[in-house]
Motif scaffolding. Structure first.
Motif, PDB file in Angstrom:
ATOM      1  N   ALA A   1       0.839  -1.208   0.000  1.00 15.62           N
ATOM      2  CA  ALA A   1       0.000   0.000   0.000  1.00 15.62           C
ATOM      3  C   ALA A   1       0.867   1.248   0.000  1.00 15.62           C
ATOM      4  CB  ALA A   1      -0.924  -0.008   1.217  1.00 15.62           C
ATOM      5  N   GLY A   2       1.927   1.237   0.786  1.00 10.52           N
ATOM      6  CA  GLY A   2       2.817   2.389   0.865  1.00 10.52           C
ATOM      7  C   GLY A   2       3.562   2.639  -0.424  1.00 10.52           C
ATOM      8  N   HIS A   3       3.793   1.583  -1.200  1.00  7.77           N
ATOM      9  CA  HIS A   3       4.480   1.713  -2.491  1.00  7.77           C
ATOM     10  C   HIS A   3       3.726   2.687  -3.391  1.00  7.77           C
ATOM     11  CE1 HIS A   3       6.873   0.425  -5.957  1.00  7.77           C
ATOM     12  NE2 HIS A   3       5.748   0.410  -6.643  1.00  7.77           N
ATOM     13  N   LEU A   4       2.395   2.627  -3.330  1.00 10.25           N
ATOM     14  CA  LEU A   4       1.584   3.524  -4.159  1.00 10.25           C
ATOM     15  C   LEU A   4       1.206   4.800  -3.419  1.00 10.25           C
ATOM     16  CD1 LEU A   4       0.121   4.146  -6.744  1.00 10.25           C
ATOM     17  CD2 LEU A   4      -1.779   2.731  -5.994  1.00 10.25           C
TER      18      LEU A   4
ATOM     19  N   LYS B   1     -11.192  11.860   8.459  1.00 10.05           N
ATOM     20  CA  LYS B   1     -11.301  10.416   8.251  1.00 10.05           C
ATOM     21  C   LYS B   1     -11.989  10.106   6.922  1.00 10.05           C
ATOM     22  CE  LYS B   1     -11.248   8.469  12.935  1.00 10.05           C
ATOM     23  NZ  LYS B   1     -12.009   7.645  13.913  1.00 10.05           N
ATOM     24  N   LEU B   2     -12.978  10.918   6.568  1.00 10.86           N
ATOM     25  CA  LEU B   2     -13.697  10.680   5.321  1.00 10.86           C
ATOM     26  C   LEU B   2     -12.810  10.962   4.116  1.00 10.86           C
ATOM     27  CD1 LEU B   2     -17.188  12.116   6.306  1.00 10.86           C
ATOM     28  CD2 LEU B   2     -16.491   9.711   6.139  1.00 10.86           C
ATOM     29  N   ALA B   3     -11.973  11.975   4.230  1.00 11.67           N
ATOM     30  CA  ALA B   3     -11.025  12.255   3.143  1.00 11.67           C
ATOM     31  C   ALA B   3     -10.047  11.099   2.990  1.00 11.67           C
ATOM     32  CB  ALA B   3     -10.278  13.558   3.419  1.00 11.67           C
ATOM     33  N   ALA B   4      -9.630  10.515   4.115  1.00 14.00           N
ATOM     34  CA  ALA B   4      -8.752   9.338   4.057  1.00 14.00           C
ATOM     35  C   ALA B   4      -9.475   8.169   3.391  1.00 14.00           C
ATOM     36  CB  ALA B   4      -8.292   8.953   5.462  1.00 14.00           C
ATOM     37  N   ALA B   5     -10.761   8.018   3.701  1.00  8.67           N
ATOM     38  CA  ALA B   5     -11.545   6.960   3.062  1.00  8.67           C
ATOM     39  C   ALA B   5     -11.602   7.165   1.552  1.00  8.67           C
ATOM     40  CB  ALA B   5     -12.965   6.938   3.640  1.00  8.67           C
ATOM     41  N   VAL B   6     -11.765   8.411   1.130  1.00  6.93           N
ATOM     42  CA  VAL B   6     -11.787   8.738  -0.300  1.00  6.93           C
ATOM     43  C   VAL B   6     -10.462   8.333  -0.950  1.00  6.93           C
ATOM     44  CG1 VAL B   6     -11.752  10.676  -1.932  1.00  6.93           C
ATOM     45  CG2 VAL B   6     -13.511  10.564  -0.156  1.00  6.93           C
ATOM     46  N   GLU B   7      -9.349   8.635  -0.287  1.00  3.94           N
ATOM     47  CA  GLU B   7      -8.042   8.288  -0.851  1.00  3.94           C
ATOM     48  C   GLU B   7      -7.850   6.776  -0.908  1.00  3.94           C
ATOM     49  OE1 GLU B   7      -4.144   8.961  -2.469  1.00  3.94           O
ATOM     50  OE2 GLU B   7      -6.072  10.003  -2.458  1.00  3.94           O
ATOM     51  N   PHE B   8      -8.331   6.059   0.102  1.00  6.91           N
ATOM     52  CA  PHE B   8      -8.225   4.601   0.077  1.00  6.91           C
ATOM     53  C   PHE B   8      -9.047   4.006  -1.073  1.00  6.91           C
ATOM     54  CE2 PHE B   8      -7.105   4.237   4.865  1.00  6.91           C
ATOM     55  CZ  PHE B   8      -5.755   4.243   4.557  1.00  6.91           C
ATOM     56  N   LEU B   9     -10.240   4.547  -1.293  1.00 11.73           N
ATOM     57  CA  LEU B   9     -11.058   4.072  -2.414  1.00 11.73           C
ATOM     58  C   LEU B   9     -10.319   4.293  -3.732  1.00 11.73           C
ATOM     59  CD1 LEU B   9     -14.620   5.363  -1.436  1.00 11.73           C
ATOM     60  CD2 LEU B   9     -13.841   2.988  -1.433  1.00 11.73           C
ATOM     61  N   HIS B  10      -9.744   5.484  -3.871  1.00 12.04           N
ATOM     62  CA  HIS B  10      -9.023   5.804  -5.100  1.00 12.04           C
ATOM     63  C   HIS B  10      -7.806   4.896  -5.276  1.00 12.04           C
ATOM     64  CE1 HIS B  10      -7.202   7.974  -8.341  1.00 12.04           C
ATOM     65  NE2 HIS B  10      -6.197   8.393  -7.602  1.00 12.04           N
ATOM     66  N   THR B  11      -7.042   4.708  -4.218  1.00 16.67           N
ATOM     67  CA  THR B  11      -5.838   3.885  -4.293  1.00 16.67           C
ATOM     68  C   THR B  11      -6.184   2.438  -4.621  1.00 16.67           C
ATOM     69  OG1 THR B  11      -4.766   5.311  -2.662  1.00 16.67           O
ATOM     70  CG2 THR B  11      -3.751   3.175  -3.066  1.00 16.67           C
ATOM     71  N   ALA B  12      -7.254   1.941  -4.029  1.00 20.32           N
ATOM     72  CA  ALA B  12      -7.689   0.571  -4.315  1.00 20.32           C
ATOM     73  C   ALA B  12      -8.016   0.407  -5.792  1.00 20.32           C
ATOM     74  CB  ALA B  12      -8.903   0.214  -3.461  1.00 20.32           C
ATOM     75  N   THR B  13      -8.698   1.384  -6.370  1.00 20.90           N
ATOM     76  CA  THR B  13      -9.037   1.279  -7.798  1.00 20.90           C
ATOM     77  C   THR B  13      -7.783   1.340  -8.659  1.00 20.90           C
ATOM     78  OG1 THR B  13      -9.420   3.676  -8.062  1.00 20.90           O
ATOM     79  CG2 THR B  13     -11.304   2.322  -7.433  1.00 20.90           C
TER      80      THR B  13
ATOM     81  N   ALA C   1       4.981  -0.156 -11.217  1.00 22.89           N
ATOM     82  CA  ALA C   1       3.662  -0.370 -10.632  1.00 22.89           C
ATOM     83  C   ALA C   1       3.729  -1.492  -9.596  1.00 22.89           C
ATOM     84  CB  ALA C   1       2.656  -0.715 -11.728  1.00 22.89           C
ATOM     85  N   ALA C   2       2.811  -1.456  -8.631  1.00 25.01           N
ATOM     86  CA  ALA C   2       2.829  -2.430  -7.534  1.00 25.01           C
ATOM     87  C   ALA C   2       2.737  -3.857  -8.045  1.00 25.01           C
ATOM     88  CB  ALA C   2       1.683  -2.135  -6.565  1.00 25.01           C
TER      89      ALA C   2
ATOM     90  N   GLY D   1      -5.507  -4.158  -2.611  1.00 24.86           N
ATOM     91  CA  GLY D   1      -6.564  -3.255  -3.056  1.00 24.86           C
ATOM     92  C   GLY D   1      -7.861  -3.530  -2.313  1.00 24.86           C
ATOM     93  N   ASP D   2      -8.192  -4.808  -2.154  1.00 27.35           N
ATOM     94  CA  ASP D   2      -9.386  -5.183  -1.385  1.00 27.35           C
ATOM     95  C   ASP D   2      -9.277  -4.715   0.066  1.00 27.35           C
ATOM     96  OD1 ASP D   2     -10.339  -6.417  -3.652  1.00 27.35           O
ATOM     97  OD2 ASP D   2      -9.780  -8.447  -3.015  1.00 27.35           O
ATOM     98  N   PHE D   3      -8.082  -4.867   0.642  1.00 35.89           N
ATOM     99  CA  PHE D   3      -7.846  -4.417   2.018  1.00 35.89           C
ATOM    100  C   PHE D   3      -8.139  -2.924   2.155  1.00 35.89           C
ATOM    101  CE2 PHE D   3      -4.901  -2.376   4.991  1.00 35.89           C
ATOM    102  CZ  PHE D   3      -5.197  -3.028   6.179  1.00 35.89           C
ATOM    103  N   LEU D   4      -7.673  -2.132   1.189  1.00 34.60           N
ATOM    104  CA  LEU D   4      -7.887  -0.689   1.261  1.00 34.60           C
ATOM    105  C   LEU D   4      -9.361  -0.337   1.098  1.00 34.60           C
ATOM    106  CD1 LEU D   4      -4.778   0.657  -0.685  1.00 34.60           C
ATOM    107  CD2 LEU D   4      -5.126   0.535   1.787  1.00 34.60           C
ATOM    108  N   PHE D   5     -10.085  -1.100   0.275  1.00 38.44           N
ATOM    109  CA  PHE D   5     -11.534  -0.896   0.176  1.00 38.44           C
ATOM    110  C   PHE D   5     -12.180  -1.104   1.542  1.00 38.44           C
ATOM    111  CE2 PHE D   5     -11.913  -1.452  -4.586  1.00 38.44           C
ATOM    112  CZ  PHE D   5     -12.624  -0.284  -4.796  1.00 38.44           C
ATOM    113  N   THR D   6     -11.790  -2.174   2.241  1.00 42.08           N
ATOM    114  CA  THR D   6     -12.402  -2.443   3.548  1.00 42.08           C
ATOM    115  C   THR D   6     -12.036  -1.366   4.561  1.00 42.08           C
ATOM    116  OG1 THR D   6     -10.576  -3.873   4.299  1.00 42.08           O
ATOM    117  CG2 THR D   6     -12.388  -4.927   3.112  1.00 42.08           C
TER     118      THR D   6
END
Length: 338
Positions: free
Chosen positions: A50-53, A82-94, A112-113, A126-131
């Motif tokens: 996750a940190g790689h990206l 926290k919600l902004a962090a959630a937005v970034e996690f959704l984006h990173t997962a995609t 790329a990862a 990616g699934d982990f970041l979605f959760t």
């Protein structure tokens, strides 16, 4: 005696993200702290991948918009961090999933990862970041916020599948293309800004205004991304030049070049998008055709249209630093060359 008159407008510096960065600096420090904390796991591969990206130098445009929209709404609390962090996690997962689907070699200027860690690990992280994103949404406690962000997540997935089915289909229309990018890119921009109106307890009218700002900005942003892939004057964008071409993606520059081309040029595009013309010289020819018919400029002009719509959408909010920064961010989105 005569003198040349120089327009003051011409002296205006090019649009920049600097006002947005200054506006959101304090808030983004808190957002980044949440991101760093919530990407951790007892399984070492998860934070490493996750940190790689996440640490790869992206603009963090989407969470920045959540913070900026909160400033625009005059919100004084901290829920949006926290919600902004959630937005970034959704984006990173995609992004992680996209790189596996596309077989990408580069992301943000480095491997790329999926190249470093392999496809299975990249998909699972990616699934982990979605959760993690959904954990943060639930912690916020607002069903309205949860509905907006979860709805955006569904739309993004639909957009990605729609893009996959349109791949290598030369008959893809401009309307269909706009539908795809409205889902896969603009939906998260819209949700990122709209949720700030919810936490600030603003009216439905203000919610919709911020949704419209984010949605139009997201379309403009993606249009420019797609133009850059064929722009010979653009700086390195951090991904392999010509990825879209080799993957047979029907982006607007190609759609326009195909529509404007001669019979011979259209035959080239049919073969290229089908995957039979993917060498470096084919890419060079594609860029030449796109430039010959002004398709990069036309794509950027459409992006400017959507950027103007984004700026108009927030005109009803009070004038000030936040509105100015958000307007300039829209201008920057279409003026950038990377």
């Amino acid at each position: 005696m005569s003198a040349d008159v120089v327009s003051l407008q011409s002296r205006r510096p090019p649009p920049s993200l600097a006002p947005m960065l200054a506006l959101t600096a304090v808030g983004m420090n808190s957002v980044n702290a949440v991101i760093l904390d919530r990407m951790q796991s007892e399984i070492p591969l998860i934070p490493a991948l996750a940190g790689h990206l996440i640490s790869g130098g992206g603009k963090r445009m989407r969470p920045m918009l959540t913070v900026a929209a909160a400033e625009l709404c005059g919100y004084q609390g901290a829920r949006h961090h926290k919600l902004a962090a959630a937005v970034e996690f959704l984006h990173t997962a995609t992004l992680l999933h996209d790189d596996v689907v596309d077989g990408s070699d580069l992301r943000r200027g480095k491997a790329a990862a999926n190249i470093v860690y392999g496809n299975p690990a990249t998909v699972l992280v990616g699934d982990f970041l979605f959760t993690r994103a959904f954990e943060l949404m639930v912690e916020d406690g607002s069903l309205r916020v949860l509905k907006i962000l979860s709805g955006a997540s569904s739309v993004i997935c639909e957009g990605e599948v729609d893009q996959l089915t349109a791949q290598r289909r030369i008959e893809t229309s401009e309307e269909h293309y706009l539908q795809i990018i409205g889902a896969k890119t603009a939906a998260l921009f819209a949700a990122a800004t709209r949720i700030s109106a919810v936490v600030a307890e603003k009216s439905e009218v203000e919610e919709q205004a911020l949704d419209a700002y984010g949605r139009n900005l997201g379309i403009a942003f993606q249009l420019v991304d797609d133009a850059i892939d064929y722009d010979s004057e653009a700086t390195e964008s951090g991904k392999d030049k010509g990825d879209d071409f080799r993957e047979g993606k029907m982006t607007l520059p190609v759609i326009l070049a195909y529509a404007r081309g001669t019979a011979e040029e259209r035959k080239f595009w049919q073969e290229a998008i089908a995957g039979f013309r993917t060498e470096d010289e084919d890419l060079a020819h594609a860029v030449d055709l796109i430039n010959r018919h002004g398709c990069v400029d036309a794509t950027r002009e459409r992006a400017r249209y959507y950027a103007r719509r984004a700026i108009d959408a927030i005109a009803g909010f009070p004038a000030g630093e936040a509105r100015t920064a958000m307007a300039e961010a829209a201008e920057f989105a279409v003026a950038r060359r990377y």
